[in-house]
Design an enzyme around this catalytic site. Structure first.
Site, PDB file in Angstrom:
ATOM      1  CG  ASN A 239      -1.998  -1.119   1.126  1.00 51.48           C
ATOM      2  OD1 ASN A 239      -2.947  -0.957   0.279  1.00 51.48           O
ATOM      3  ND2 ASN A 239      -1.971  -1.943   1.787  1.00 51.48           N
ATOM      4  CD  GLU A 240       4.864   1.452  -2.768  1.00 54.94           C
ATOM      5  OE1 GLU A 240       4.835   2.091  -1.547  1.00 54.94           O
ATOM      6  OE2 GLU A 240       5.491   0.787  -3.270  1.00 54.94           O
ATOM      7  N   PRO A 241       2.165   5.192  -0.784  1.00 56.47           N
ATOM      8  CG  PRO A 241       4.085   6.492  -0.549  1.00 56.47           C
ATOM      9  CD  PRO A 241       3.611   5.286  -1.053  1.00 56.47           C
TER      10      PRO A 241
END
Ligand code: F6R
Length: 665
Positions: free
Chosen positions: A154-156
């Site tokens: 879950n990237e930025p």
């Protein structure tokens, strides 16, 4: 309360306790679910962090009969696209590192598939969520954290409502993975990951982080408000989430870094030094110029009260720092020394300055290169040597065909090699030899002899792959044999534990285990850093000044590692060459020391030193001996500065120190 800035429960444990604590916790989740007559549902992570936990679970299965027959697992993520049998696949990772060694039924293992057609991904992700819900949810979710603060992938930008889905990987994440993939271009641009909401649904969540490289993102995740830029901050909203950190990953937390800001402190000498350095840097004044007001305005009244006023306190810390500075004449002389270097260049990168001085101080030094470092040699480097060998064989008439046979075989292999494919033994061997020759050339820069280099070739590293085995008895035996042979009074070890593949940590482990079995007197242990970061001045026990000439010589020794120059195969997140990092770090330490109001040096290396596991006693010059601390530094303020001292002798920066030649009076 000291933890008042922490918005989620945090446990700080010694590195080796993390694996056992978490494995115990997982075992108890399994046992209680099974006792209640239902399967235990585990959420699992990959990456370097959980490896120790999986090893411990395997041990518990083998030695204590921990039963996985009624466990269902869901992995967080998988690269997309990715074949399950690829060496990069999280499917393969999970089977090799855990599932193959325990009795979990194959049908109970769930890992997002990286090999399904794109149009099926969405439906598959929905099915993944459905399956978790159908089993009553995840009992225990294990998480790592990426440098972007990602949990799962879950990237930025990932929202708190996000569910299992396809996601584009952040550049930082792809760069982090570049080493494993033999180049950033080979890292997939996407992954399938469980979402933030899927993770938050778990009944219990444990996030694990180890190593200095995680410290800054951990501080954000623990102390900053929930923020889509750092997915791990969402864990603050979970009713049963805990962060398990080793001291290195916890180092930036306020309660660890500046505990006086958040509560009462039991002052120790080490904390006093740390607080005064921090104050000096925060207010931009040298130590001897700090006044009562500065201390009071920055949460340091209790420290001030111990000394009555700023003057004596400033003087005490100033002198403690001065006594840490050790030039050549204050460094060991005539001792037996073993320098452990995890890779065949860490010696010169991290401690080239002191190594040069120690050699010229007539110490009996062996540099023990622990691993062959062969995976970090580019194939094109091998081709160059093969071409050289052919020409050499031809010129000196060595060719009865054998050289051509060998080089031909190797060239053919390299022509057909896929990225990441394990090298044939001959190629591994030539890569090892390339690094050995470079290492010898590196120490020869200081006038040391070839036979002072010793290549341990520890077996844990010789997998031919980026991923290494655990340290085993043979690694410890080889290390112990060296100690018994050489009987060192001093050993140097790498204390930077955040190298890309954890090799430094494992090499340190091998030395510590060997030292525990060592029959001789416990040597003094000097921890160096340098390739990935440097010790902060506040933590260092010894600061070694380097003159401009000495730093140049050190850089020259680093240049000898030609296979790591121009572009290192495993550079980590830093684009700079190692010599550039070293130049910046060593000069940076000197600048910090200068700003604190201590003598101005050209460059400095920093070391942490332990004797029987305890810090060195900091010898200080008593304040009374100095008289009232002055705001100006005088040559006679420095230990060792006698009458008739002459500034600026020799090229050794340390001598200059002791004589006060570079002070700015
Ligand atoms: C892996 C995963 C990632 C990693 C994170 C840290 O399944 O979901 O979030 O946990 O990238 O990786 P390491 O432990 O290698 O630093």
């Amino acid at each position: 309360m000291a933890q008042s800035r922490e918005r989620v429960p945090v446990q700080i444990l010694e590195h080796d306790q993390i694996a056992s604590t978490l494995a115990q916790r997982i075992a108890s989740v399994i046992r209680s679910a099974n006792a209640a007559g239902r399967p235990a549902v585990l959420g699992l992570a990959t990456g370097s962090t959980p490896i120790g936990i999986y090893r411990e679970l395997i041990r518990m299965h083998r030695d204590e009969g921990l039963d996985f027959s009624n466990v269902v697992s869901f992995n967080l993520d998988e690269y997309y696209p990715m074949a399950p049998d690829s060496i990069h696949s999280y499917h393969r990772y999970m089977w090799e590192n855990l599932f193959e060694h325990i009795n979990i039924p194959r049908e109970n293992v769930n890992i997002p598939p990286g090999d399904i057609p794109r149009e099926q991904v969405e439906a598959h992700c929905a099915g993944y969520e459905e399956k978790i819900r159908g089993l009553g949810g995840i009992d225990f979710q294990l998480l790592g954290i990426g440098k972007t603060g990602h949990i799962g992938f879950n990237e930025p930008g990932s929202g708190v409502e996000s569910r299992t889905r396809l996601i584009a990987l952040d550049t930082v994440t792809r760069r982090d993975a570049a080493a494993d993939f033999f180049g950033e271009d080979n890292v997939p641009t996407e992954a399938i990951t469980m979402g933030v909401a899927s993770i938050l649904d778990a009944k219990e969540v444990a996030l694990i982080a180890t190593g200095e490289h995680k410290a800054s993102v951990i501080r954000r995740a623990v102390e900053d408000e929930p923020d889509p830029d750092v997915a791990a901050t969402y864990l603050q909203t979970h009713p049963n989430a805990t962060f398990y950190l080793d001291p290195a990953a916890a180092a930036e937390l306020t309660r660890v870094k500046t505990p006086w800001v958040v509560g009462e402190v039991r002052w120790t000498r080490e904390l006093e030094i740390r607080a005064v350095i921090w104050l000096s840097e925060s207010v931009g004044k040298s130590i001897l110029r700090l006044d009562n007001y500065d201390y009071r305005e920055h949460h340091l009244s209790s420290l001030l009260a111990r000394y009555g006023s700023a003057g004596p306190l400033n003087g005490e810390v100033f002198n403690a720092l001065i006594s840490k500075i050790r030039g050549k004449s204050k460094l060991p002389q005539g001792k037996r020394i073993v320098v452990f270097s995890p890779h065949p260049d860490d010696d010169v990168i991290s401690m080239g300055g002191i190594l040069n001085k120690l050699h010229h101080n007539d110490n009996d030094i062996v540099v023990a290169y622990q691993t062959s470092g062969n995976i970090a040699v580019f194939d094109h480097e091998v081709r160059r040597y093969l071409d050289f060998l052919n020409r050499f064989g031809h010129d000196f008439d060595l060719g009865d065909g054998r050289i051509e046979d060998l080089t031909g075989r190797m060239s053919k292999f390299l022509d057909e090699k896929h990225p990441g494919q394990v090298d044939i033994p001959e190629v591994q061997q030539i890569k090892q030899r390339i690094r050995e020759a470079e290492a010898v050339s590196g120490i020869e820069t200081f006038g040391m002899r070839k036979d002072q280099a010793c290549f341990l070739k520890l077996p844990f590293y010789q997998t031919g792959k980026v991923r290494k085995d655990a340290i085993g008895p043979e690694d410890v035996r080889i290390t112990l044999e060296l100690l018994e042979d050489h009987k060192p009074e001093i050993v140097f070890v790498a204390g930077d534990l955040s190298d890309p593949h954890g090799t430094h940590r494992m090499c340190l482990d091998a030395v510590m285990r060997a030292l525990a079995e060592y029959s001789g007197d416990a040597p003094e242990v000097w921890y160096y850093r340098g390739a990935w970061q440097e010790w902060p001045v506040s933590e260092a026990d010894v600061l070694v000044p380097l003159s401009e000439d000495e730093l140049s010589k050190k850089i020259l020794a680093i240049y000898k590692h030609q296979s790591q120059k121009d572009k290192a195969p495993f550079p980590g997140q830093d684009d700079r060459e190692f010599w550039q990092r070293v130049e910046e770090r060593n000069m940076g330490t000197a600048r910090i020391v200068d700003r604190l109001g201590l003598p101005e040096y050209f460059a400095m290396e920093a070391y942490v030193v332990r004797r029987n596991g305890k810090p060195l006693e900091v010898e200080t010059v008593s304040t009374s001996a100095l008289g009232a601390p002055s705001h100006r530094r005088r040559a006679s303020d420095f230990p060792g500065a006698g009458a008739g001292a002459q500034p600026g002798l020799q090229g050794d920066a340390g001598e200059v120190t002791e004589l006060g030649g570079q002070t700015t009076t």
